[in-house]
Write an enzyme that holds these catalytic residues in place. Structure first.
Site, PDB file in Angstrom:
ATOM      1  N   GLU A  71       0.826  -1.207   0.000  1.00  0.00           N
ATOM      2  CA  GLU A  71       0.000   0.000   0.000  1.00  0.00           C
ATOM      3  C   GLU A  71       0.865   1.263   0.000  1.00  0.00           C
ATOM      4  O   GLU A  71       0.511   2.270  -0.619  1.00  0.00           O
ATOM      5  CB  GLU A  71      -0.917   0.003   1.212  1.00  0.00           C
ATOM      6  CG  GLU A  71      -1.974  -1.090   1.203  1.00  0.00           C
ATOM      7  CD  GLU A  71      -1.458  -2.430   1.703  1.00  0.00           C
ATOM      8  OE1 GLU A  71      -2.233  -3.403   1.691  1.00  0.00           O
ATOM      9  OE2 GLU A  71      -0.271  -2.508   2.089  1.00  0.00           O
ATOM     10  N   PRO A 284      10.834 -14.544  -1.033  1.00  0.00           N
ATOM     11  CA  PRO A 284       9.654 -14.627  -0.149  1.00  0.00           C
ATOM     12  C   PRO A 284       9.086 -13.234   0.114  1.00  0.00           C
ATOM     13  O   PRO A 284       9.809 -12.242   0.149  1.00  0.00           O
ATOM     14  CB  PRO A 284      10.211 -15.245   1.136  1.00  0.00           C
ATOM     15  CG  PRO A 284      11.492 -15.901   0.730  1.00  0.00           C
ATOM     16  CD  PRO A 284      12.039 -15.057  -0.378  1.00  0.00           C
ATOM     17  N   ARG A 285       7.781 -13.169   0.333  1.00  0.00           N
ATOM     18  CA  ARG A 285       7.122 -11.884   0.562  1.00  0.00           C
ATOM     19  C   ARG A 285       7.534 -11.266   1.889  1.00  0.00           C
ATOM     20  O   ARG A 285       7.717 -10.057   1.986  1.00  0.00           O
ATOM     21  CB  ARG A 285       5.599 -12.063   0.508  1.00  0.00           C
ATOM     22  CG  ARG A 285       4.824 -10.790   0.871  1.00  0.00           C
ATOM     23  CD  ARG A 285       3.368 -10.887   0.505  1.00  0.00           C
ATOM     24  NE  ARG A 285       2.595  -9.785   1.024  1.00  0.00           N
ATOM     25  CZ  ARG A 285       2.568  -8.554   0.532  1.00  0.00           C
ATOM     26  NH1 ARG A 285       3.329  -8.264  -0.514  1.00  0.00           N
ATOM     27  NH2 ARG A 285       1.819  -7.611   1.056  1.00  0.00           N
ATOM     28  N   GLY A 329      13.482  -4.058  -1.137  1.00  0.00           N
ATOM     29  CA  GLY A 329      13.557  -2.909  -2.025  1.00  0.00           C
ATOM     30  C   GLY A 329      14.267  -3.164  -3.333  1.00  0.00           C
ATOM     31  O   GLY A 329      14.702  -2.207  -3.998  1.00  0.00           O
ATOM     32  N   GLU A 330      14.410  -4.425  -3.732  1.00  0.00           N
ATOM     33  CA  GLU A 330      15.134  -4.724  -4.969  1.00  0.00           C
ATOM     34  C   GLU A 330      14.286  -5.472  -5.993  1.00  0.00           C
ATOM     35  O   GLU A 330      14.819  -6.063  -6.927  1.00  0.00           O
ATOM     36  CB  GLU A 330      16.387  -5.547  -4.661  1.00  0.00           C
ATOM     37  CG  GLU A 330      17.453  -4.783  -3.899  1.00  0.00           C
ATOM     38  CD  GLU A 330      18.793  -5.506  -3.867  1.00  0.00           C
ATOM     39  OE1 GLU A 330      19.810  -4.854  -4.156  1.00  0.00           O
ATOM     40  OE2 GLU A 330      18.817  -6.719  -3.560  1.00  0.00           O
ATOM     41  N   ASN A 354       1.118  -8.436  -6.425  1.00  0.00           N
ATOM     42  CA  ASN A 354       1.106  -7.441  -7.489  1.00  0.00           C
ATOM     43  C   ASN A 354       1.923  -7.882  -8.703  1.00  0.00           C
ATOM     44  O   ASN A 354       3.152  -7.994  -8.628  1.00  0.00           O
ATOM     45  CB  ASN A 354       1.646  -6.122  -6.928  1.00  0.00           C
ATOM     46  CG  ASN A 354       1.747  -5.047  -7.972  1.00  0.00           C
ATOM     47  OD1 ASN A 354       1.090  -5.102  -9.003  1.00  0.00           O
ATOM     48  ND2 ASN A 354       2.583  -4.058  -7.711  1.00  0.00           N
ATOM     49  N   LEU A 355       1.262  -8.127  -9.832  1.00  0.00           N
ATOM     50  CA  LEU A 355       1.950  -8.484 -11.068  1.00  0.00           C
ATOM     51  C   LEU A 355       2.333  -7.270 -11.912  1.00  0.00           C
ATOM     52  O   LEU A 355       3.059  -7.390 -12.905  1.00  0.00           O
ATOM     53  CB  LEU A 355       1.079  -9.418 -11.907  1.00  0.00           C
ATOM     54  CG  LEU A 355      -0.196  -8.839 -12.541  1.00  0.00           C
ATOM     55  CD1 LEU A 355      -0.583  -9.678 -13.755  1.00  0.00           C
ATOM     56  CD2 LEU A 355      -1.350  -8.802 -11.570  1.00  0.00           C
ATOM     57  N   ILE A 356       1.864  -6.090 -11.545  1.00  0.00           N
ATOM     58  CA  ILE A 356       2.031  -4.898 -12.374  1.00  0.00           C
ATOM     59  C   ILE A 356       3.492  -4.471 -12.445  1.00  0.00           C
ATOM     60  O   ILE A 356       3.995  -4.096 -13.506  1.00  0.00           O
ATOM     61  CB  ILE A 356       1.142  -3.761 -11.847  1.00  0.00           C
ATOM     62  CG1 ILE A 356      -0.330  -4.149 -11.965  1.00  0.00           C
ATOM     63  CG2 ILE A 356       1.411  -2.452 -12.585  1.00  0.00           C
ATOM     64  CD1 ILE A 356      -1.281  -3.248 -11.196  1.00  0.00           C
TER      65      ILE A 356
END
Length: 448
Positions: A71, A284-285, A329-330, A354-356
């Site tokens: 977000e 991993p997320r 952040g990469e 998110n695939l965008i």
């Protein structure tokens, strides 16, 4: 059910507050448990109870609530647009990683005093009241799915305009809201307006009785990729191409998905379909799971290196089966280097990530069937050829994923077409920021 003029369901709300008071100790226990990974989880505890704010920003700021990392990144173009207008921003989060991301993205504006970061207090009447009295924002913007009852109803009662922006509501979430009856509907009806990502989302909000809805598109298409990260990724890709090696990125994976992906990857390598075996980069997320995922890779019998180790011995990472992306952040770098991305959250029923961002970097996407958090984005990507979906993949079964990976990686012309389609897809869907600003400006003009 008893309902006040503000729309607050009195009986339901009293029960909700009681539950919050009972569960509050568990919230702090959870923070303490997570602090075993980082002591920073225990930082700024007073903010979570609505007091102890340091150097509060001038009143009349625009308040943007971005719960966590996704977000916060999605809010970036909107925040930058308001900063360019000279506005002050009160930026709130619920998670440590969200706060870290905001600090990284807006370091200069924070240093200049134009952005002030705090945690949104727990959703209790006292903390929320003190938060609102302390900061006195002129406008509130909640990102995507956040709808805390105490905050939402109190803003409606004091006349503070509160908008749900970049709003999305899956069919599953809509059913959950409807299960609360009038209380669930009243919550979303209390927003000044809802600015939805897609027509699908807007229709679900309408079914909850919300009338003030606009479809504005998805802010994530407007998020700029870091040029330095893209350059790093291209340089890495060039190094791999010297070895004729393909890189597959498994991005933002969730618990249980790594095992599926690694089993499929091992089957792929054992198939001997490639003269030079491809490399898997597994990210991993959640950073607190890096160590657990490293154990899963080792137990699978695959050789691997960590991104943190690559910084010391970059050449060694080219000789392994898997690279573990244990960095923050990469993502733009990983996507820029990869020829294909397996999107996490779609292989098991998490709803997808998110695939965008991958498409914007020119990296085509392979999706599982669980894409309900990004329903329209996934449908559009599939339709234009930027993505493919793993067909008929039984829950937890790696064979179908292995075959999809093999089919894509062995067809270089198709991969190139998909990469071109991915970039065009990302460009074609931009514009949500300006749509949102236009509506908010219009609403503020009428309220004045």
């Amino acid at each position: 059910m008893s309902v006040q003029k503000s729309g607050r369901p009195v009986i339901w709300f009293a029960v909700y507050q009681l539950l919050w008071h009972l569960l509050l100790p568990l919230a702090f226990i959870r923070l303490a448990w997570r602090a075993r990974h980082s002591i920073q989880y225990l930082g700024n505890l007073s903010e979570r109870l609505g007091f102890g704010y340091t150097k509060p920003i001038a009143t009349g700021a625009i308040w943007i609530h971005a719960v966590s990392v996704g977000e916060t990144r999605a809010a970036q173009p909107l925040i930058e647009a308001y900063l360019a207008r000279g506005e002050n921003i009160l930026l709130t989060h619920m998670t440590l990683n969200g706060r870290r991301t905001g600090k990284q993205l807006f370091a200069s504006a924070i240093a200049a005093g134009q952005i002030h970061q705090v945690y949104l207090p727990y959703d209790l009447c006292g903390p929320v009241e003190n938060f609102l009295k302390t900061f006195k924002p002129k406008l509130g913007l909640f990102m995507e799915t956040e709808a805390w009852p105490t905050v939402v109803f109190r803003c409606a009662e004091i006349g503070l305009p509160l908008f749900l922006v970049n709003a999305r509501l899956s069919q599953r979430s809509a059913k959950r809201v409807q299960s609360f009856g009038e209380a669930g509907q009243a919550l979303f009806q209390a927003f000044t307006a809802i600015l939805a990502q897609t027509a699908f989302d807007a229709e679900r909000y309408r079914q909850l009785g919300v009338r003030n809805i606009d479809v504005v598109g998805n802010l994530k298409f407007d998020v700029p990729l870091d040029p330095a990260q893209l350059q790093k990724g291209q340089e890495w890709r060039s190094e791999l191409q010297k070895e004729r090696r393909l890189l597959v990125c498994a991005a933002s994976t969730r618990d249980g998905e790594e095992a599926i992906i690694l089993k499929a990857w091992k089957q792929l390598l054992l198939s001997n379909a490639f003269t030079v075996p491809p490399l898997l980069c597994l990210i991993p997320r959640h950073p607190e799971r890096f160590a657990d995922v490293a154990s899963v890779i080792a137990n699978m019998g695959l050789t691997f290196r960590k991104r943190s180790e690559w910084l010391k011995t970059p050449d060694a990472c080219h000789q392994v089966d898997v690279l573990l992306g244990d960095s923050m952040g990469e993502m733009a770098m990983y996507y820029s280097a990869a020829s294909l991305t397996v999107m996490g959250g779609t292989l098991l029923p998490f709803g997808g990530q998110n695939l965008i961002e991958a498409c914007a970097a020119g990296c085509p996407v392979l999706l599982g069937k669980y894409t309900y958090n990004f329903q329209q984005a996934a449908l559009d990507a599939l339709q234009c050829g930027a993505a493919k979906q793993v067909e008929e993949m039984p829950l937890g079964e790696p064979l179908a994923l292995k075959e999809s990976l093999k089919s894509c990686l062995l067809n270089s012309e198709e991969l190139l077409r998909m990469a071109q389609a991915a970039k065009q897809y990302a460009v074609d869907h931009q514009g949500a920021t300006q749509n949102i600003l236009a509506i908010l400006d219009r609403q503020n003009h009428f309220s004045d």
